[in-house]
Design a protein around this motif. Sequence first.
Motif, PDB file in Angstrom:
ATOM      1  N   ILE A  20       0.843  -1.203   0.000  1.00  0.00           N
ATOM      2  CA  ILE A  20       0.000   0.000   0.000  1.00  0.00           C
ATOM      3  C   ILE A  20       0.872   1.244   0.000  1.00  0.00           C
ATOM      4  O   ILE A  20       0.582   2.237  -0.713  1.00  0.00           O
ATOM      5  CB  ILE A  20      -0.945   0.000   1.210  1.00  0.00           C
ATOM      6  CG1 ILE A  20      -1.936  -1.167   1.131  1.00  0.00           C
ATOM      7  CG2 ILE A  20      -1.704   1.319   1.308  1.00  0.00           C
ATOM      8  CD1 ILE A  20      -2.912  -1.094  -0.007  1.00  0.00           C
ATOM      9  N   LEU A  21       1.955   1.226   0.771  1.00  0.00           N
ATOM     10  CA  LEU A  21       2.882   2.371   0.778  1.00  0.00           C
ATOM     11  C   LEU A  21       3.504   2.553  -0.600  1.00  0.00           C
ATOM     12  O   LEU A  21       3.685   3.690  -1.065  1.00  0.00           O
ATOM     13  CB  LEU A  21       3.962   2.157   1.841  1.00  0.00           C
ATOM     14  CG  LEU A  21       3.497   2.213   3.301  1.00  0.00           C
ATOM     15  CD1 LEU A  21       4.631   1.832   4.244  1.00  0.00           C
ATOM     16  CD2 LEU A  21       2.977   3.610   3.649  1.00  0.00           C
ATOM     17  N   LEU A  22       3.841   1.454  -1.265  1.00  0.00           N
ATOM     18  CA  LEU A  22       4.374   1.534  -2.631  1.00  0.00           C
ATOM     19  C   LEU A  22       3.341   2.142  -3.568  1.00  0.00           C
ATOM     20  O   LEU A  22       3.674   2.976  -4.434  1.00  0.00           O
ATOM     21  CB  LEU A  22       4.764   0.132  -3.102  1.00  0.00           C
ATOM     22  CG  LEU A  22       5.313   0.020  -4.526  1.00  0.00           C
ATOM     23  CD1 LEU A  22       6.656   0.738  -4.628  1.00  0.00           C
ATOM     24  CD2 LEU A  22       5.476  -1.456  -4.922  1.00  0.00           C
ATOM     25  N   THR A  23       2.085   1.760  -3.395  1.00  0.00           N
ATOM     26  CA  THR A  23       1.006   2.316  -4.218  1.00  0.00           C
ATOM     27  C   THR A  23       0.887   3.820  -4.004  1.00  0.00           C
ATOM     28  O   THR A  23       0.776   4.596  -4.972  1.00  0.00           O
ATOM     29  CB  THR A  23      -0.327   1.626  -3.878  1.00  0.00           C
ATOM     30  OG1 THR A  23      -0.197   0.224  -4.071  1.00  0.00           O
ATOM     31  CG2 THR A  23      -1.451   2.164  -4.755  1.00  0.00           C
ATOM     32  N   LEU A  24       0.915   4.249  -2.745  1.00  0.00           N
ATOM     33  CA  LEU A  24       0.811   5.678  -2.445  1.00  0.00           C
ATOM     34  C   LEU A  24       2.010   6.445  -2.977  1.00  0.00           C
ATOM     35  O   LEU A  24       1.877   7.581  -3.452  1.00  0.00           O
ATOM     36  CB  LEU A  24       0.695   5.873  -0.927  1.00  0.00           C
ATOM     37  CG  LEU A  24      -0.650   5.523  -0.300  1.00  0.00           C
ATOM     38  CD1 LEU A  24      -0.543   5.468   1.220  1.00  0.00           C
ATOM     39  CD2 LEU A  24      -1.707   6.542  -0.714  1.00  0.00           C
ATOM     40  N   GLY A  25       3.181   5.820  -2.917  1.00  0.00           N
ATOM     41  CA  GLY A  25       4.392   6.535  -3.320  1.00  0.00           C
ATOM     42  C   GLY A  25       4.610   6.595  -4.819  1.00  0.00           C
ATOM     43  O   GLY A  25       5.168   7.574  -5.324  1.00  0.00           O
ATOM     44  N   LEU A  26       4.155   5.562  -5.548  1.00  0.00           N
ATOM     45  CA  LEU A  26       4.504   5.489  -6.963  1.00  0.00           C
ATOM     46  C   LEU A  26       3.323   5.275  -7.905  1.00  0.00           C
ATOM     47  O   LEU A  26       3.370   5.725  -9.064  1.00  0.00           O
ATOM     48  CB  LEU A  26       5.515   4.343  -7.184  1.00  0.00           C
ATOM     49  CG  LEU A  26       6.855   4.459  -6.465  1.00  0.00           C
ATOM     50  CD1 LEU A  26       7.675   3.206  -6.693  1.00  0.00           C
ATOM     51  CD2 LEU A  26       7.624   5.692  -6.949  1.00  0.00           C
ATOM     52  N   LEU A  27       2.286   4.599  -7.458  1.00  0.00           N
ATOM     53  CA  LEU A  27       1.272   4.111  -8.399  1.00  0.00           C
ATOM     54  C   LEU A  27       0.016   4.960  -8.477  1.00  0.00           C
ATOM     55  O   LEU A  27      -0.838   4.702  -9.330  1.00  0.00           O
ATOM     56  CB  LEU A  27       0.882   2.672  -8.028  1.00  0.00           C
ATOM     57  CG  LEU A  27       2.019   1.649  -7.981  1.00  0.00           C
ATOM     58  CD1 LEU A  27       1.483   0.267  -7.624  1.00  0.00           C
ATOM     59  CD2 LEU A  27       2.773   1.620  -9.308  1.00  0.00           C
ATOM     60  N   MET A  28      -0.149   5.951  -7.612  1.00  0.00           N
ATOM     61  CA  MET A  28      -1.398   6.715  -7.616  1.00  0.00           C
ATOM     62  C   MET A  28      -1.704   7.410  -8.938  1.00  0.00           C
ATOM     63  O   MET A  28      -2.880   7.516  -9.314  1.00  0.00           O
ATOM     64  CB  MET A  28      -1.401   7.728  -6.479  1.00  0.00           C
ATOM     65  CG  MET A  28      -1.757   7.126  -5.120  1.00  0.00           C
ATOM     66  SD  MET A  28      -3.215   6.051  -5.140  1.00  0.00           S
ATOM     67  CE  MET A  28      -4.492   7.207  -5.604  1.00  0.00           C
ATOM     68  N   PRO A  29      -0.692   7.889  -9.698  1.00  0.00           N
ATOM     69  CA  PRO A  29      -1.034   8.489 -11.008  1.00  0.00           C
ATOM     70  C   PRO A  29      -1.790   7.545 -11.931  1.00  0.00           C
ATOM     71  O   PRO A  29      -2.529   7.992 -12.807  1.00  0.00           O
ATOM     72  CB  PRO A  29       0.351   8.854 -11.586  1.00  0.00           C
ATOM     73  CG  PRO A  29       1.210   9.075 -10.384  1.00  0.00           C
ATOM     74  CD  PRO A  29       0.732   8.069  -9.377  1.00  0.00           C
ATOM     75  N   LEU A  30      -1.624   6.220 -11.725  1.00  0.00           N
ATOM     76  CA  LEU A  30      -2.323   5.253 -12.571  1.00  0.00           C
ATOM     77  C   LEU A  30      -3.826   5.265 -12.327  1.00  0.00           C
ATOM     78  O   LEU A  30      -4.597   4.811 -13.186  1.00  0.00           O
ATOM     79  CB  LEU A  30      -1.779   3.838 -12.312  1.00  0.00           C
ATOM     80  CG  LEU A  30      -0.296   3.618 -12.609  1.00  0.00           C
ATOM     81  CD1 LEU A  30       0.094   2.190 -12.279  1.00  0.00           C
ATOM     82  CD2 LEU A  30       0.013   3.931 -14.076  1.00  0.00           C
TER      83      LEU A  30
END
Length: 565
Positions: A341-351
Amino acid sequence: MLTGLESGLKHYLPVLGWFPRYQRPWFKADILAGLTLWAVMVPEALAYASIAGVPAIYGLYSVPLPLLLYGILGTSRCLVVGPDSATALLSAVTIAPLVQAGTGDYIATTALMAALVGTVLFTAGLLKMGWLADFIPLPVMRGFIQGLVWVTILGQLPILFGLEGAQGPFLEKLRIFLLQFPQLDLLTSVLGLCSCALLWGLKRAWPKLPAELLTVIGALGLVALLHLENSSLALIGTAPTGLPSLTLPVLDLERFQALLPGALAIALLCYVESLGAAMATATPGQPDIDGHQELIAYGLANWGSALSSGFVVAGSLSKTSVAKAAGVKTQLTAFIHAGLILLTLGLLMPLFRLLPHTTLAAVVIMAMLNLVQWQALWRLRRIDPLAFALAMVAFWGVLMLGVLAGISLGVGLSLLLLIQRATHPETAILGKLPQEEMYRDIKRHPDAALIPGLLIFRFGSSLIFPNANYFRAQLRQALASSPFPVQQVLIDAESINLIDITAVEMLKTVHRELTAQGIRLSFARVRDPVYQLMERDSFVKTLGPQCFYERISEGVVAFLIQAAD
């Protein structure tokens, strides 16, 4: 001394119990479970944020710290803590009348609510108040959950069809929705209904696949492929990338007083729902679920969400079941899940920029429909009509009066019923079964024979001050309805586990009244604590120790001997 310290640390930090004994073969299963949960949690967390009334990104803010804290403090090896539809809705309906939705103040108040709920749970855990959950009967909880299902669905229907929606009671919101329905947005409605159909089809055909994530990916791909970002579709839009900043909620005394009743209700619901999920998915051979420690873990998990500007979290039966199906072994899954989830918040949210709100509404609606349990309610109606009535009171209370009022009404009626049953327990006149030394209620066993001159009276509860006069009245009624003159009353005291001074004084009065009528009083199967209190109050001496029998049959034999003389 060190052993006692280690034991205390393992009690309050259960991670110290399982982590040192972690086995390498478990790692693959825990990683797979963590990945599976990430695929389910991301779309659900984004969707449940709308139930709480906050932007979608705050659903993900509510995940990492609660997962980490519960993984350290919780006693379940597989419970998944995170955003929950029922508690999110309770939070929203409590906050909505106080703060304008969509504002920074609303988001701050939502975090404050999570902190208050966390404080209530943590304090209850320190005070070992896990028994509080016993005051919400299962029928009330079932009716309440069914009511929440339809309140939540109605809240998401305007989003699914591209309508404005409305505030107010359930029927008012339904009326406005029906009036607005002809003005639905066609593109939004088609995509929303297609998302529902895809979710249903995937769950039915391939239940092990992450249907929510695949549906979200499909909606994102469709919007990008057809360039629908400038259409009438409402999209999540650009969300902030990066981890949430840790901030303490601002405590305002006036707002605290306004939120406290809702926080107490949410805390109770959170505990009941989470503990039920933990126990339902417990693995045989693992340590027992400790209700008091669970309160502490849920409390600090909610504080973790509050520090991250998130909303109330709870243990989820559906996501925990997903983890079990994926082969989860330990709470290391929670740590892996939190990292993703932290990886998602840090890198994937633009997707997720092009994700339509109607798809998230579909995720919520289909999740809610999976909780519909009409068969369980009708089964309850067949087994226990009174329990079914309590469930319906909670159900319609939620719909007609509101969420908090609905569960309060259900619990209040349950407590009144409990008081009524405690003050008016079942009583019976016993007769002897043919060819057996057994004595049963003559109303339920017509073949049980009465013993002329002897009234065997059973009281089906502890004998204490609220029901002492009821005992006396029922005994009088039994004497009046006896088909023969009564010479002796034999009280079957097997069900009387407790007696108090008020009841003993009542028995003294009964003894005097019976003596005046020439009727002897005796007891059978008196429990030791009851006998000891009677003895200390001199009632045993007044009546005579010979009037107390170990078994009903002994009392009957003694009566027959006396009658023969």
